[in-house]
Every structure is written in structure tokens, then in C-alpha cells.
Design an enzyme around this catalytic site. Structure first.
Site, PDB file in Angstrom:
ATOM      1  N   ASN A  16       7.168  74.816   3.779  1.00  0.00           N
ATOM      2  CA  ASN A  16       5.897  75.118   4.803  1.00  0.00           C
ATOM      3  C   ASN A  16       6.334  75.052   6.225  1.00  0.00           C
ATOM      4  OD1 ASN A  16       3.767  76.283   3.255  1.00  0.00           O
ATOM      5  ND2 ASN A  16       3.571  74.485   2.289  1.00  0.00           N
ATOM      6  N   LYS A  65       2.712  50.778   7.612  1.00  0.00           N
ATOM      7  CA  LYS A  65       1.952  51.872   8.060  1.00  0.00           C
ATOM      8  C   LYS A  65       1.395  51.856   9.310  1.00  0.00           C
ATOM      9  CE  LYS A  65      -2.066  54.698   6.249  1.00  0.00           C
ATOM     10  NZ  LYS A  65      -2.952  55.003   5.075  1.00  0.00           N
ATOM     11  N   MET A  90       3.178  63.441   2.580  1.00  0.00           N
ATOM     12  CA  MET A  90       2.587  62.744   1.330  1.00  0.00           C
ATOM     13  C   MET A  90       2.283  61.364   1.440  1.00  0.00           C
ATOM     14  SD  MET A  90       2.837  65.243  -0.698  1.00  0.00           S
ATOM     15  CE  MET A  90       2.490  64.772  -2.152  1.00  0.00           C
ATOM     16  N   ARG A  91       1.453  61.475   2.696  1.00  0.00           N
ATOM     17  CA  ARG A  91       0.986  59.865   3.121  1.00  0.00           C
ATOM     18  C   ARG A  91      -0.469  60.396   3.612  1.00  0.00           C
ATOM     19  NH1 ARG A  91       4.103  55.704   2.074  1.00  0.00           N
ATOM     20  NH2 ARG A  91       6.263  56.189   2.351  1.00  0.00           N
ATOM     21  N   ASN A 107      -4.139  70.693   7.417  1.00  0.00           N
ATOM     22  CA  ASN A 107      -3.421  70.489   5.996  1.00  0.00           C
ATOM     23  C   ASN A 107      -3.262  71.547   5.084  1.00  0.00           C
ATOM     24  OD1 ASN A 107      -1.680  68.751   4.194  1.00  0.00           O
ATOM     25  ND2 ASN A 107      -3.508  68.305   3.172  1.00  0.00           N
ATOM     26  N   HIS A 109      -2.942  72.722   1.210  1.00  0.00           N
ATOM     27  CA  HIS A 109      -3.000  71.831  -0.400  1.00  0.00           C
ATOM     28  C   HIS A 109      -3.120  73.069  -1.411  1.00  0.00           C
ATOM     29  CE1 HIS A 109      -4.227  68.931  -3.221  1.00  0.00           C
ATOM     30  NE2 HIS A 109      -5.021  69.794  -3.746  1.00  0.00           N
TER      31      HIS A 109
END
Length: 192
Positions: A16, A65, A90-91, A107, A109
């Protein structure tokens, strides 16, 4: 007029991200890439981004993190990014991070949200046996795939489809829908 600047975050191959960068280069998306960042030093998308002329950064989540998110904040501010565009990142971003950039994190999905949120949207839809799934572009809020929906496009699951052919169909739709949605979002929400 100033072009919006995107910080694009990835975790893997970055298909993407690649489609978005190529759209910017071709003039199909009036935006600039501030940088492409990843939580994974081995993400194949980093090499792709570099080959397309984008600056790349790695944010090591495995270490901590909070430190990784601080580093992202610093990069976004230093590189003057207007938008944070998640492209297979992927967080789950912390509530504090999301609040700091409220309304500026987008985002994509691979399902028709609110159905099948989370990390395995394509597989979950496939295993559930739905006949139609799709793609959603949404703003990020403090939940998981629960933010305001900006655009959706359905993808039919044909009797001859396999999980792999469905993934291919979903990715083709993602590459088109993300570009179209961001073009509209940036036009309607100039941040300059």
C-alpha cells in the site's frame, strides 16, 4: 498551495505504501512523503521506499513501545508531516499517541468494518464464510479499527476463490481506494 506531507508507517512488504508513493510521483495524489517508517528493521518495504526516493526510519518497538512512539512523534514533528498514514503498520498505537494526532492518523483495513477488525481481517472473513468482504479506510481512534469510516469498497468472494486469490483481490482494491480516499481527505482538510 502547500502539498500535505505524509509519514507512512509500515511493518512488512509495504504494498500500500508503494502504491501511494507511486501515486504521488505520478501526480495522482497531491502529497509528499515526509518519510516511511517501520517497526521492523527487516521490512521489505523500507528498501522499496528508499528506491522510490523516500527517507526511511526504523522505530524499534521490541525495545520499548513508549520509546518507539516518542521517536515517531519526533520524526513527524522534525519532518513536518501533516498526516500519519498507516499502511500495514501492525502495531496498536497508544491512546496518548492517538490523542496527540487526533484526526490526522489514517488507516486501511482489509474488511468492511465494523466486521472483522484486528490483524487478520481477510482470514477471519474467509473462515467465517461471508460472500462479500471488502476494504475500509478510516481515521484512527483509541480503539482497534473503530475510528470514523472515510470510505469502503466491497469485494465479492467467488466460489473459485482461495484465501490467496482473495488476498490478491483485496490488495488491488486497497491500492486504488487508499489513494482515492486520501486525495479527497487532503483536499477537504488542508492543514497548512
Amino acid at each position: 498551495m502547500k502539498r500535505p506531507r505524509m509519514a507512512v508507517l509500515i511493518s512488512g512488504t509495504g504494498s500500500n505504501m508503494e502504491a501511494l508513493l507511486k501515486a504521488c510521483i505520478a501526480g495522482e495524489l497531491e502529497a509528499e512523503t515526509a518519510f516511511v517508517g517501520s517497526d521492523n528493521v527487516e521490512a521489505k518495504g523500507l528498501a522499496t521506499a528508499g528506491a522510490l526516493g523516500a527517507e526511511t526510519r526504523v522505530f524499534p518497538y521490541r525495545a520499548a513501545k513508549e520509546a518507539a512512539e516518542r521517536a515517531i512523534v519526533e520524526a513527524v514533528e522534525y519532518m513536518k508531516a501533516d498526516w500519519i498514514v498507516l499502511a500495514g503498520f501492525m502495531r496498536i498505537l497508544s491512546p496518548a499517541f492517538v490523542r496527540r494526532f487526533a484526526g490526522r492518523i489514517v488507516n486501511i483495513h482489509p474488511s468492511l468494518l465494523p466486521a472483522f477488525p484486528g490483524a487478520h481481517g481477510i482470514r477471519d472473513a474467509w473462515e467465517y464464510g461471508v460472500k462479500v468482504t471488502g476494504v475500509t479506510v478510516h481515521l484512527v481512534d483509541e480503539g482497534v479499527d473503530s475510528g470514523k469510516i472515510l470510505a469502503q469498497r466491497a469485494v465479492e468472494i467467488a466460489p473459485c476463490d482461495t484465501l490467496n486469490t482473495l488476498k490478491e483481490k483485496i490488495h488491488k482494491v486497497e491500492h486504488i481506494l487508499y489513494k482515492e480516499t486520501l486525495r479527497k481527505l487532503f483536499a477537504e482538510n488542508p492543514l497548512a
